[in-house]
Design an enzyme around this catalytic site. Structure first.
Site, PDB file in Angstrom:
ATOM      1  N   ASP A 138      -3.727  15.400 118.857  1.00 39.87           N
ATOM      2  CA  ASP A 138      -4.729  16.426 118.543  1.00 39.87           C
ATOM      3  C   ASP A 138      -6.148  15.921 118.762  1.00 39.87           C
ATOM      4  OD1 ASP A 138      -2.964  18.424 117.795  1.00 39.87           O
ATOM      5  OD2 ASP A 138      -2.852  17.745 115.725  1.00 39.87           O
ATOM      6  N   ASP A 160      -3.796  17.014 112.874  1.00 33.30           N
ATOM      7  CA  ASP A 160      -3.318  15.854 112.113  1.00 33.30           C
ATOM      8  C   ASP A 160      -2.660  14.803 112.984  1.00 33.30           C
ATOM      9  OD1 ASP A 160      -1.025  17.211 112.743  1.00 33.30           O
ATOM     10  OD2 ASP A 160      -0.515  17.764 110.691  1.00 33.30           O
ATOM     11  N   ASP A 171      -3.814  24.547 111.974  1.00 35.83           N
ATOM     12  CA  ASP A 171      -2.388  24.214 111.949  1.00 35.83           C
ATOM     13  C   ASP A 171      -1.709  25.053 110.868  1.00 35.83           C
ATOM     14  OD1 ASP A 171      -2.473  22.311 113.927  1.00 35.83           O
ATOM     15  OD2 ASP A 171      -2.941  20.680 112.547  1.00 35.83           O
TER      16      ASP A 171
END
Length: 1192
Positions: A912, A908, A600
């Site tokens: 996901d 997070d 990310d």
């Protein structure tokens, strides 16, 4: 004909009603043949409780089902849903449509032309063929597993049967110890049974609720819910437990609803409890704490008992007792105790050291498991949102819940917006349940699937179903790792070789003794038929047996698979200091094989410290962010949108000079701080309007919305989200005169250019917009309102803000280190593609502007639109994916894994979780990560820092490196000890290393050796190598070279001493008995010192400087020092115990020099080049070439 009728009726029953009857007791298609048991089943399933009498018809049963299920038509759903999901299930072909038949043909893999009549059996068989071919296509893993039970590349999806298989195939001396840190299959089945019982209870509650919903209000009387005071509270824990556990909605109404219940618990629904120490203590004393009784950890004595379970040690102890008894009988207690007692003492020493090592290891795992379960979440106390441990939650607490959070205790919904709960952890069904005032009960342990809400805690700890469940299964059942399974295979192979050598030595020594070919110290034949006493013969046989068993102990590397657990326990403890919490052991070692990391952006590569640094409000960019330049109506609408369309909050302390406290996500906090600069009074603004409906932020649609009712009955709908997406829905904007202006093409381009300009400077762009709505168009009914979709067209643009989130200072170095290590870092972000590109250039993922083009950079929607083959091809090149959704991340992971990559993924968000599970290593963020993401992950990065991810890679490589160091060291000892005793036994009938000496060598090699080498900390040198391939042999060519050099040297020197030692040491003139003892003592001493010096060589198998960083490893230095001290004590003071004699200083120098030579020998050996191709592959290639030549 009767047979045909019988078979056809059986087929019809098998196809249509049996499966339905098994699933649903309320479907009986033929009552005149129904069994008494069948009729009893539907009565037991019925919840009314009234007596059922008289004739029963299918309609009666069906009607009862309709009442029970209320809104669900079960009969209508089953067959259709199966057909929709699976084209290969057709229960009735004569009424099947042409389209339906075409569907299963298109899904068919064989490729042959289909003609003629089609039957359900044909379709079903085709499905089986298709599934089996899919399994074969799925990869080499299936075939490898079938051939080799010790190859499991991915343990987190492995079946229980597969795990049981490798256990059965392994050669194990002590199962209780070897399998201690693997998955306890029995406990796993017990855990599933506990879950099944609790889920059955929850399902009964659901049935009760469904039935109650089907009964019209007022048709029945609810039993009176009586309150029993407890301490200072008007309601007791028993009443609260029955209220929430039984989902008793009538009892909740009798209490006065949520408001009345909060009054009983002395809680303010908006500000929560006081939260001071006295209040918390009082609530824990009355209602209990949010903990559950944990099963006591295994005591040291249990580990001691486990260490006793080794079969070879038991045999040695029996032999020691027999030898002791026989020795005392024949030689008297003064001399006869020595042989038996020395073996017994050696065995006890091994057991004690083993138990101490295992006990220390278990304590490390207990601490780590405790850390895993400690969840932190927000709670409202005294009007403030504070972070608290889940264990600190008390009855009466007000807890805000957002998507991905775990419900910390049983409770009742206070307020909710699009609030959906995943109850699969309790019910076993992946069914998402909507929670509102009709169904307000929340169960501990469930997850928030969507939306947000606020709950009132009513039961904690073991007063909840989740607490009961956790109390019954709290003990960790362990987990095996792929490396551990492979090492069990290696240990099994070596063990078989060792057993063979031990049996040969045993039978050769026995044969030589009983055939009269062995002589004692005085040169006299030991066994003479008819003359030798039975006691003497038995005594010698016991000594030979102990030697054979000691060889087995040395030969079978029992500690080798356990070395993985030891190094993982050590690594996990150290990784905690490096801000990484390992949830799955296998992930720790798999990280060493990672070839790519999909990371990310926000919070991982950046600091996650958002600030609004730029804003376009109205029609232009504003110079000052404090709002002085803005017109009043625009400012008012902006403040209204910021205050209401947020999941954050602002707490203003009573002291005027204290700073305000802003909570929420970094983005929310940044915008709220900007609102404060604009003059926003958070509480006042929120009190001026009431929330009608909320659309929570969604990672797919990338925006959030809220519908507000103002005092003048106007309805305002506010939206906030990704700038270009919100802008696309805007048709107007407000100018500097507070006038609405239509959004023409020129203005659209102006705002688009503003977004691109901010994004190119790595700013996150967020747009804020609103629209007015007609009050009469808003649904009035609560159920319709919950389904109402907020209007998102014809919006009025209020502002576009740019948020700065700086890159982490050390991230560029971390990315560069990954690139050197052969690990490609890819950024997968939901942000604008331009923002992602700017950050990627800043972090070093893209080296130049030339690289910052397709296909290196791609948008999620473009990647999603590609075919499977195209995705696999382009996935290799992708460095940055912008505007991606969680499903895009999942597709990327799947494409990379199909290309043979070992993929690590950071995540997070709740969505996901599938990508984290699909990846080889799922890395959840500890600060910003939701509980759903953490639960689906393998490792939690506690500080959300990418540099910590790189540290995990180093530790993963260190696990492999340390195991290989230990293997090189252990195999050298194995080879040398086995060959020396084997050659000596076959050639002379005597062995230079006796049972006690072999047991001491085993202690050095196994327990002490693994402690010294498996706890080596990682070095930068590990990151200068390519990733470790999963198929790579455990023993590399470099290790073979080192091992062979050391083994040949040790064998040459020690065999020379064995056969020519008396001449070389000038012992010909000594007494024969003394000369043999000196020679054998020198062999034993030299052999042990060779292993001590070789331990240094094993530290750095591929580096010439074996002393680098040695002072940092205190465990290694301590164990080497301890081994040397104990060896000196054994030689100089425990001669009677170890069958040794004291050596003079010259003989000590000879022993030290023999051991010391292994250092320069290892240094010179490292200049010998080795091929890159593993030796095993060379043999396979030659075999294939030979086979191809034979065929030709």
């Amino acid at each position: 004909m009767d047979n045909i009728v019988r078979e056809s009726s059986t087929d019809m029953e098998a196809a249509t009603c049996f499966s339905d009857e098994d699933k649903n007791p309320f479907i009986i298609t033929r009552t005149k043949d129904a069994t008494i048991e069948r009729l009893r089943r539907w009565r037991l399933g019925e919840r009314i409780g009234s007596e059922i009498e008289g004739a029963i018809s299918p309609a009666t049963v069906k009607m009862d089902n309709i009442v029970r299920e209320s809104s669900t038509d079960m009969e209508a759903g089953t067959c259709v849903s199966d057909d929709d999901k699976n084209p290969f299930i057709i229960t009735r072909t004569k009424d099947t449509t042409i389209e339906r038949l075409r569907r299963w043909r298109l899904g068919e893999r064989i490729g042959s032309e289909i003609e003629g009549a089609i039957s359900p059996a044909t379709v079903k068989m085709d499905n089986i063929v298709r599934e089996s071919s899919t399994d074969m296509e799925a990869g080499t893993c299936v075939s490898d597993d079938d051939k080799n039970p010790f190859i499991i590349t991915r343990t987190k999806d492995t079946t229980i049967e597969r795990l049981r298989r490798w256990r059965q195939e392994a050669l194990v001396l002590n199962p209780s110890r070897r399998f201690r840190y693997t998955l306890d299959l029995k406990k796993e089945e017990e855990k599933k049974e506990s879950l099944r019982k609790i889920r059955a209870h929850v399902e009964r509650l659901r049935d009760k609720i469904r039935f109650q919903e089907g009964i019209p209000q007022g048709t029945g009387e609810s039993p009176q819910f009586s309150l029993v005071p407890n301490g200072d509270f008007p309601i007791g824990q028993e009443q609260l437990t029955s209220l929430t556990r039984d989902h008793n909605i009538s009892a909740l109404r009798q209490c006065g609803g949520v408001k009345g219940l909060s009054d009983l618990l002395k809680t303010n629904l908006e500000k929560g409890i006081n939260g001071d120490d006295a209040d918390l203590l009082k609530r824990r004393n009355v209602f209990g704490s949010n903990t559950y009784p944990k099963k006591k950890g295994r005591s040291f004595w249990m580990f001691l008992w486990d260490a006793w379970q080794d079969l070879t040690l038991i045999i040695l102890m029996v032999a020691a007792v027999a030898s002791l008894a026989l020795g005392i009988k024949t030689e008297g207690i003064k001399e006869g105790w020595c042989d038996g007692a020395s073996i017994a003492f050696a065995v006890i020493l091994i057991i004690a050291v083993t138990a101490i090592s295992d006990y220390r290891q278990s304590l490390q795992f207990q601490n780590l498991n405790e850390e895993k379960r400690n969840i932190h979440m927000e709670v409202i106390r005294g009007g403030r949102r504070i972070e608290a441990s889940i264990y600190d939650i008390v009855v009466g607490d007000v807890v805000p819940l957002n998507i991905g959070d775990q419900v910390p205790a049983d409770g009742i919904v206070i307020s909710a917006h699009s609030f959906y709960i995943d109850e699969s952890s309790m019910t076993g069904e992946s069914k998402i349940v909507h929670k509102d005032s009709k169904d307000p009960f929340l169960m501990s342990g469930c997850k928030v699937a969507d939306g947000n809400g606020v709950m009132l805690v009513t039961s904690v700890g073991t007063n909840t179903e989740w607490g009961v469940l956790m109390a019954s299964i709290s003990e960790d059942t362990g987990e095996e790792t792929p490396l551990q399974v492979r090492l069990n295979g290696v240990a099994t192979f070596i063990g078989i070789v060792g057993l063979t050598v031990a049996f040969i030595v045993f039978f050769v020594l026995l044969a030589r003794y009983f055939s009269g070919h062995t002589k004692n110290e005085g040169g006299i034949t030991q066994f003479i038929t008819g003359r030798t006493r039975v006691g003497d013969a038995v005594d010698v046989a016991i000594i030979i047996l102990t030697i054979g068993v000691a060889i087995v102990i040395v030969a079978v590397p029992e500690e080798l698979p356990l070395a993985v657990t030891l190094t993982l326990a050590y690594s996990m403890r150290k990784m905690m200091a490096d801000k990484a919490l390992v949830r799955r052991l296998s992930a720790c070692e798999t990280m060493g094989s990672a070839t790519t990391i999909c990371s990310d952006k926000t919070g991982t590569l950046t600091l996650n410290e958002m600030t609004v640094v730029e804003a376009y409000v109205g029609e232009k960019k504003i110079d000052s962010l404090d709002g002085n330049q803005l017109p009043p109506m625009l400012t008012s609408l902006l403040i209204e949108g910021i205050a209401q369309n947020t999941t954050g909050s602002i707490y203003v302390p009573a002291q005027g000079d204290a700073d305000v406290e802003v909570s929420g996500s970094p983005t929310e906090r940044a915008i709220l701080y900007w609102g404060i600069k604009l003059g926003m009074n958070f509480e006042a603004v929120r009190s001026e309007s009431s929330v009608i409906q909320v659309f929570p932020f969604n990672s797919q649609r990338k925006r959030s919305g809220v519908a507000l009712q103002l005092p003048n009955s106007e309805v305002h709908i506010h939206w906030k989200g990704a700038a270009e997406i919100v802008l696309a829905s805007c048709t107007q904007y407000i100018d500097s005169n507070d006038c609405l202006v239509a959004m023409d093409e020129e203005k659209v381009n102006f705002f688009k250019n503003a977004i691109e300009d901010m994004a190119s400077r790595s700013l996150r762009c967020v747009a804020i917009a609103y629209t007015k709505y007609y009050r009469q168009s808003v649904p009035v009914d609560e159920e319709q309102l919950s389904q109402w979709v907020l209007p998102e067209d014809d919006l009025v643009l209020l502002a576009i803000v740019g948020l700065k989130d700086p890159c982490r200072p050390n991230v560029k170095d971390a990315v560069q280190l990954c690139q050197i290590a052969g690990v490609k870092v890819r950024m997968v972000t939901g942000d604008n593609i331009k923002t992602a590109r700017a950050i990627a250039l800043e972090c070093g993922m893209l080296t130049s502007e030339m690289d910052a083009t397709e296909p290196n950079i791609i948008e999620g929607k473009n990647f999603r639109a590609l075919s499977v083959a195209q995705r696999e091809e382009i996935a290799e090149k992708i460095s940055v994916m912008g505007r991606s959704s969680p499903s895009d991340k999942l597709l990327l992971v799947q494409a990379l894994r199909k290309r043979g990559h070992v993929v690590a993924v950071t995540g997070d968000g709740t969505n996901d979780a599938p990508a984290l599970h699909e990846a080889d290593i799922g890395l959840a963020m500890g600060i910003q990560g939701t509980e759903v993401a953490k639960e689906g992950s393998d490792i939690i990065i506690l500080d959300d820092n990418f540099a910590s991810v790189v540290k995990v890679v180093r530790w993963g490589r260190s696990v492999y490196a340390n195991i290989r160091k230990f293997m090189q060291f252990q195999h050298t000892v194995n080879v040398a000890a086995l060959i020396i005793n084997f050659v000596a036994a076959v050639s002379s009938g005597d062995v230079p290393l006796n049972a006690v000496q072999l047991l001491w060598i085993n202690l050095i090699m196994d327990t002490l050796g693994v402690l010294a080498l498996a706890t080596e900390p990682p070095t930068d040198h590990l990151m200068q190598r390519p990733p470790i391939r999963r198929s790579e042999p455990l023993i590399t060519n470099i290790m073979w070279r080192n091992l062979i050099i050391q083994a040949i040297y040790q064998l040459s020197v020690l065999l020379l001493l064995n056969f020519e030692g008396k001449n070389l040491l000038n012992l010909e003139e000594d007494d024969r008995n003394h000369a043999n003892k000196v020679k054998n003592t020198l062999i034993f001493n030299s052999f042990v010192l060779c292993q001590i010096f070789n331990e240094f060589n094993a530290r750095k198998p591929d580096e010439k400087n074996i002393f680098r960083g040695i002072t940092k490893n205190h465990i290694f230095m301590g164990i080497v020092t301890l081994t040397i001290v104990l060896q000196i004590i054994i030689i100089e003071f425990l001669g009677k115990f170890a069958k040794t004699v004291k050596l003079n200083w010259k003989q000590w120098v000879i022993s030290v020099v023999i051991g010391l030579i292994s250092w320069p020998l290892a240094f010179i050996g490292k200049f010998i080049p080795v091929p890159d191709t593993p030796i095993s592959n060379l043999f396979k290639r030659r075999r294939l070439q030979r086979n191809s030549q034979l065929i030709n």
